[in-house]
Design a protein around this motif. Structure first.
Motif, PDB file in Angstrom:
ATOM      1  N   VAL A 126     -14.830   3.528  -5.696  1.00  0.00           N
ATOM      2  CA  VAL A 126     -13.871   2.636  -6.344  1.00  0.00           C
ATOM      3  C   VAL A 126     -14.018   1.235  -5.764  1.00  0.00           C
ATOM      4  N   GLU A 127     -14.331   0.275  -6.625  1.00  0.00           N
ATOM      5  CA  GLU A 127     -14.387  -1.118  -6.159  1.00  0.00           C
ATOM      6  C   GLU A 127     -12.969  -1.671  -6.097  1.00  0.00           C
ATOM      7  N   GLN A 128     -12.586  -2.149  -4.936  1.00  0.00           N
ATOM      8  CA  GLN A 128     -11.235  -2.637  -4.709  1.00  0.00           C
ATOM      9  C   GLN A 128     -11.186  -4.162  -4.827  1.00  0.00           C
ATOM     10  N   PRO A 129      -9.980  -4.731  -4.978  1.00  0.00           N
ATOM     11  CA  PRO A 129      -9.870  -6.189  -5.024  1.00  0.00           C
ATOM     12  C   PRO A 129     -10.255  -6.818  -3.689  1.00  0.00           C
ATOM     13  N   ALA A 130     -10.425  -8.130  -3.700  1.00  0.00           N
ATOM     14  CA  ALA A 130     -10.863  -8.847  -2.501  1.00  0.00           C
ATOM     15  C   ALA A 130      -9.913  -8.635  -1.330  1.00  0.00           C
ATOM     16  N   PHE A 131      -8.621  -8.457  -1.617  1.00  0.00           N
ATOM     17  CA  PHE A 131      -7.630  -8.140  -0.590  1.00  0.00           C
ATOM     18  C   PHE A 131      -7.020  -6.791  -0.969  1.00  0.00           C
ATOM     19  N   TYR A 132      -7.401  -5.774  -0.234  1.00  0.00           N
ATOM     20  CA  TYR A 132      -7.063  -4.394  -0.577  1.00  0.00           C
ATOM     21  C   TYR A 132      -6.023  -3.858   0.396  1.00  0.00           C
ATOM     22  N   SER A 133      -4.853  -3.496  -0.118  1.00  0.00           N
ATOM     23  CA  SER A 133      -3.783  -2.944   0.704  1.00  0.00           C
ATOM     24  C   SER A 133      -4.038  -1.450   0.904  1.00  0.00           C
ATOM     25  N   PHE A 134      -4.484  -1.086   2.105  1.00  0.00           N
ATOM     26  CA  PHE A 134      -4.808   0.315   2.369  1.00  0.00           C
ATOM     27  C   PHE A 134      -3.701   1.055   3.097  1.00  0.00           C
ATOM     28  N   ALA A 135      -2.676   0.317   3.560  1.00  0.00           N
ATOM     29  CA  ALA A 135      -1.509   0.902   4.220  1.00  0.00           C
ATOM     30  C   ALA A 135      -0.382  -0.116   4.132  1.00  0.00           C
ATOM     31  N   PRO A 136       0.876   0.301   4.233  1.00  0.00           N
ATOM     32  CA  PRO A 136       1.986  -0.653   4.155  1.00  0.00           C
ATOM     33  C   PRO A 136       1.853  -1.760   5.201  1.00  0.00           C
ATOM     34  N   GLY A 137       1.788  -3.013   4.736  1.00  0.00           N
ATOM     35  CA  GLY A 137       1.687  -4.156   5.643  1.00  0.00           C
ATOM     36  C   GLY A 137       0.285  -4.430   6.151  1.00  0.00           C
TER      37      GLY A 137
END
Length: 261
Positions: A126-137
């Protein structure tokens, strides 16, 4: 508790195969819930601004290098069936950027997008956006989008964390380190943490890329790992030796296992 592995800048075809093999052996044993390839998985040296107008521009290695990249991805998939995320780096985007600039009529097909060249659909990436939120905060990004670079390992990510008001994990610098800064008053403060996850380029004697002056740079080989429990994220920087060996939580890992990249 989730386990996340940050696959650092490997920049195929300039990767260190010993480090890649050792990391894949580790992935097989540790079995992270998610692997985040944090950018510059590929180098694509030919279609770049610094090769424009030189003999290198006329070499035809993009597809051959992509085949090497697919073999590395296949080896990851051989040992790991869970989530793999990909964040595009400034080297990964070189083919599509070159085509868009010099042959825009051909760029609509996305044939030279890194996801097409490396068959993300086939590998379930999966290609993610340039800023990828992988955990809260917490945000993962490659690190090439407008941040001030520091020579101190971890500090570029630390400054980027302050700038984005988030805890941040990044590649791009090829440095390995954690930097934190707390802001507030009267016992009430917020700590922002930045984590740079190293690189896995081949910097052994006689193997360094030609653009490295004196064959040396202020880089540190390694990768990053994290345990995620809700909003709590425990970061683990993992230094690697040139022969691929490293220690993680008391266990010794090497490149001895059966991989073929």
């Amino acid at each position: 508790m989730r386990k996340v592995l940050f696959y650092s800048d490997v920049q195929i075809p300039y990767h260190n195969p010993l480090q890649v093999r050792a990391l894949h052996h580790f992935i097989k044993e540790w079995q992270p819930d998610e692997i985040i390839i944090i950018g510059d998985f590929m180098d694509y040296p030919e279609p770049s601004s610094w090769s424009k107008g030189t003999r290198l521009e006329f070499q035809t290695n993009v597809l051959a290098d992509s085949e090497t990249g697919k073999r590395v991805l296949a080896d990851i998939r051989r040992v790991h069936e869970r989530d793999i995320s990909f964040i595009e780096g400034n080297h990964d985007l070189r083919p599509r950027a070159y085509l868009s600039r010099y042959a825009p009529a051909l760029s609509e097909s996305k044939a030279f997008h890194v996801g097409t060249l490396l068959d993300f659909d086939g590998f379930g990436i999966v290609e993610q956006p340039a800023f990828y939120s992988f955990a809260p905060g917490w945000v993962a990004t490659h690190g090439h989008l407008g941040f001030t670079l520091s020579d101190i390992a971890g500090r570029t990510a630390g400054l980027a964390a302050l700038k984005t008001n988030s805890n941040l994990v990044m590649g791009h610098t090829h440095r390995l380190g954690i930097s934190g800064e707390t802001r507030g008053y009267d016992g009430r403060g917020t700590t922002y943490t930045g984590f740079e996850v190293g690189h896995m380029m081949d910097v052994r004697p006689g193997k360094t890329p030609a653009y490295l002056k004196n064959g040396m740079a202020n880089w540190q080989s390694g990768f990053g790992a994290a345990y995620v429990d809700g909003k709590h994220v425990q970061l683990i920087p993992v230094p690697m030796k040139n022969d691929g060996s490293f220690i993680f939580e008391g266990s010794w890992y090497t490149s001895r296992k059966e991989t073929y990249v």
